[in-house]
Scaffold this motif. Structure first.
Motif, PDB file in Angstrom:
ATOM      1  N   MET A   1       0.803  -1.197   0.065  1.00 15.56           N
ATOM      2  CA  MET A   1      -0.045   0.051   0.048  1.00 15.56           C
ATOM      3  C   MET A   1       1.047   1.158   0.138  1.00 15.56           C
ATOM      4  N   ILE A   2       0.407   2.226  -0.860  1.00 10.06           N
ATOM      5  CA  ILE A   2       1.063   3.415  -0.762  1.00 10.06           C
ATOM      6  C   ILE A   2       0.453   4.263   0.021  1.00 10.06           C
ATOM      7  N   ALA A   3       0.907   4.670   1.190  1.00 13.09           N
ATOM      8  CA  ALA A   3      -0.181   5.632   2.339  1.00 13.09           C
ATOM      9  C   ALA A   3      -0.127   7.006   2.034  1.00 13.09           C
ATOM     10  N   PHE A   4       0.989   7.534   1.549  1.00 17.57           N
ATOM     11  CA  PHE A   4       1.086   8.862   1.201  1.00 17.57           C
ATOM     12  C   PHE A   4       2.016   9.110  -0.099  1.00 17.57           C
ATOM     13  N   VAL A   5       1.860  10.544  -0.669  1.00 17.31           N
ATOM     14  CA  VAL A   5       2.975  10.762  -1.630  1.00 17.31           C
ATOM     15  C   VAL A   5       3.305  12.199  -1.221  1.00 17.31           C
ATOM     16  N   ARG A   6       4.685  12.585  -1.321  1.00 19.37           N
ATOM     17  CA  ARG A   6       5.267  13.977  -0.894  1.00 19.37           C
ATOM     18  C   ARG A   6       6.113  14.042  -2.250  1.00 19.37           C
ATOM     19  N   GLY A   7       5.820  15.043  -2.682  1.00 11.15           N
ATOM     20  CA  GLY A   7       6.954  15.488  -3.899  1.00 11.15           C
ATOM     21  C   GLY A   7       6.467  16.765  -4.691  1.00 11.15           C
ATOM     22  N   GLN A   8       6.898  17.183  -5.775  1.00 14.25           N
ATOM     23  CA  GLN A   8       6.762  18.234  -6.241  1.00 14.25           C
ATOM     24  C   GLN A   8       5.707  18.028  -7.364  1.00 14.25           C
ATOM     25  N   LEU A   9       4.822  19.058  -7.582  1.00 15.24           N
ATOM     26  CA  LEU A   9       3.790  18.840  -8.620  1.00 15.24           C
ATOM     27  C   LEU A   9       4.457  19.442  -9.947  1.00 15.24           C
ATOM     28  N   TYR A  10       4.234  18.232 -10.923  1.00  9.32           N
ATOM     29  CA  TYR A  10       4.970  18.069 -12.295  1.00  9.32           C
ATOM     30  C   TYR A  10       4.042  18.698 -13.244  1.00  9.32           C
ATOM     31  N   SER A  11       2.744  18.260 -13.021  1.00 12.27           N
ATOM     32  CA  SER A  11       1.589  18.631 -14.111  1.00 12.27           C
ATOM     33  C   SER A  11       0.036  18.370 -13.415  1.00 12.27           C
ATOM     34  N   ASN A  36      -8.827  22.177  -7.386  1.00 15.59           N
ATOM     35  CA  ASN A  36      -8.851  23.678  -7.075  1.00 15.59           C
ATOM     36  C   ASN A  36      -8.024  24.025  -6.173  1.00 15.59           C
ATOM     37  N   ARG A  37      -7.299  23.205  -5.230  1.00 14.58           N
ATOM     38  CA  ARG A  37      -6.648  23.586  -4.100  1.00 14.58           C
ATOM     39  C   ARG A  37      -4.932  23.300  -4.344  1.00 14.58           C
ATOM     40  N   ILE A  38      -4.756  22.924  -5.481  1.00 16.41           N
ATOM     41  CA  ILE A  38      -3.252  22.609  -5.767  1.00 16.41           C
ATOM     42  C   ILE A  38      -2.310  23.760  -5.650  1.00 16.41           C
ATOM     43  N   PRO A  39      -1.200  23.631  -5.340  1.00 14.58           N
ATOM     44  CA  PRO A  39      -0.263  24.526  -5.481  1.00 14.58           C
ATOM     45  C   PRO A  39       0.252  24.748  -7.054  1.00 14.58           C
ATOM     46  N   ALA A  40       1.067  25.680  -7.202  1.00 17.44           N
ATOM     47  CA  ALA A  40       1.380  26.052  -8.540  1.00 17.44           C
ATOM     48  C   ALA A  40       2.539  24.728  -9.022  1.00 17.44           C
ATOM     49  N   VAL A  41       2.613  24.444 -10.246  1.00 16.86           N
ATOM     50  CA  VAL A  41       3.392  23.382 -10.862  1.00 16.86           C
ATOM     51  C   VAL A  41       5.078  23.812 -10.209  1.00 16.86           C
ATOM     52  N   GLY A  42       5.630  22.769  -9.845  1.00 24.59           N
ATOM     53  CA  GLY A  42       7.008  23.049  -9.231  1.00 24.59           C
ATOM     54  C   GLY A  42       6.931  23.023  -7.689  1.00 24.59           C
ATOM     55  N   GLN A  43       5.742  23.218  -7.024  1.00 24.33           N
ATOM     56  CA  GLN A  43       5.591  23.361  -5.766  1.00 24.33           C
ATOM     57  C   GLN A  43       5.679  22.095  -5.316  1.00 24.33           C
ATOM     58  N   GLN A  44       6.016  21.950  -3.737  1.00 27.34           N
ATOM     59  CA  GLN A  44       5.867  20.901  -2.917  1.00 27.34           C
ATOM     60  C   GLN A  44       4.398  20.547  -2.726  1.00 27.34           C
ATOM     61  N   LEU A  45       4.075  19.174  -2.619  1.00 28.78           N
ATOM     62  CA  LEU A  45       2.869  18.699  -2.031  1.00 28.78           C
ATOM     63  C   LEU A  45       2.683  17.444  -1.191  1.00 28.78           C
ATOM     64  N   PHE A  46       1.681  17.287  -0.365  1.00 32.69           N
ATOM     65  CA  PHE A  46       1.751  15.855   0.331  1.00 32.69           C
ATOM     66  C   PHE A  46       0.173  15.510   0.279  1.00 32.69           C
ATOM     67  N   LEU A  47      -0.051  14.309  -0.232  1.00 41.93           N
ATOM     68  CA  LEU A  47      -1.439  13.637  -0.308  1.00 41.93           C
ATOM     69  C   LEU A  47      -1.349  12.465   0.498  1.00 41.93           C
ATOM     70  N   HIS A  48      -2.421  12.197   1.197  1.00 43.41           N
ATOM     71  CA  HIS A  48      -2.898  10.771   1.854  1.00 43.41           C
ATOM     72  C   HIS A  48      -3.304  10.064   0.521  1.00 43.41           C
ATOM     73  N   THR A  49      -3.018   8.840   0.182  1.00 46.39           N
ATOM     74  CA  THR A  49      -3.373   7.979  -0.993  1.00 46.39           C
ATOM     75  C   THR A  49      -4.158   6.763  -0.484  1.00 46.39           C
ATOM     76  N   PHE A  50      -4.698   6.287  -1.549  1.00 42.66           N
ATOM     77  CA  PHE A  50      -5.408   4.869  -1.608  1.00 42.66           C
ATOM     78  C   PHE A  50      -4.857   4.310  -2.855  1.00 42.66           C
ATOM     79  N   LEU A  51      -4.449   3.243  -2.862  1.00 42.79           N
ATOM     80  CA  LEU A  51      -3.859   2.502  -4.134  1.00 42.79           C
ATOM     81  C   LEU A  51      -5.265   1.361  -4.336  1.00 42.79           C
ATOM     82  N   GLN A  52      -5.520   1.556  -5.587  1.00 48.05           N
ATOM     83  CA  GLN A  52      -6.665   0.681  -5.781  1.00 48.05           C
ATOM     84  C   GLN A  52      -6.094  -0.262  -6.938  1.00 48.05           C
TER      85      GLN A  52
END
Length: 132
Positions: A1-11, A36-52
């Motif tokens: 399971m992938i519990a979260f993803v932290r990285g840079q918004l690419y697109s 509608n809440r995402i940061p600008a491309v190139g910014q860092q973000l953190f998402l809780h995730t669910f892998l289906q």
């Protein structure tokens, strides 16, 4: 399971984001509200995730707020309720609004969500009433 993803918004795409995590681009499907809440491309973000996982594909769903992930998983447990419908609900209601509608058995609030008809709303209210 992938519990979260932290990285840079690419697109961004219509219904998903591509997040660069140490040189690997993860496509993560998100609700319209989160688009509608995402940061600008190139910014860092953190998402809780669910892998289906299915026979033909793997899909990763992401949520800025953990309560949205929890509701998404509860909705997935309902027979006939798929990921697309669960994301649609989260695109139109916060978890608090959804739980309030369930607690008050407010079918009209659920029917206003595109793709949720009277029968689906009734099933949601019935299945979720003991879980709220």
């Amino acid at each position: 399971m992938i519990a979260f993803v932290r990285g840079q918004l690419y697109s961004t795409l219509n219904d998903s984001l591509v997040i660069d995590v140490n040189g690997i681009g993860y496509q993560v499907f998100v609700s319209n509200r989160d688009i509608n809440r995402i940061p600008a491309v190139g910014q860092q973000l953190f998402l809780h995730t669910f892998l289906q996982l299915s026979e033909s594909e793997w899909k990763l769903y992401g949520f800025f707020v953990k309560e949205e992930l929890e509701l998404f998983m509860r909705l997935q447990a309902i027979s006939g309720m798929g990921a697309r419908t669960a994301l649609n609900i989260l695109s139109n209601m916060t978890p608090e609004e959804f739980y309030r509608a369930v607690a008050s058995q407010d079918e009209r609030s659920l029917v206003r969500i595109p793709g949720i008809g009277k029968k689906s709303a009734q099933r949601l209210l019935f299945e979720m009433k003991d879980k709220v």
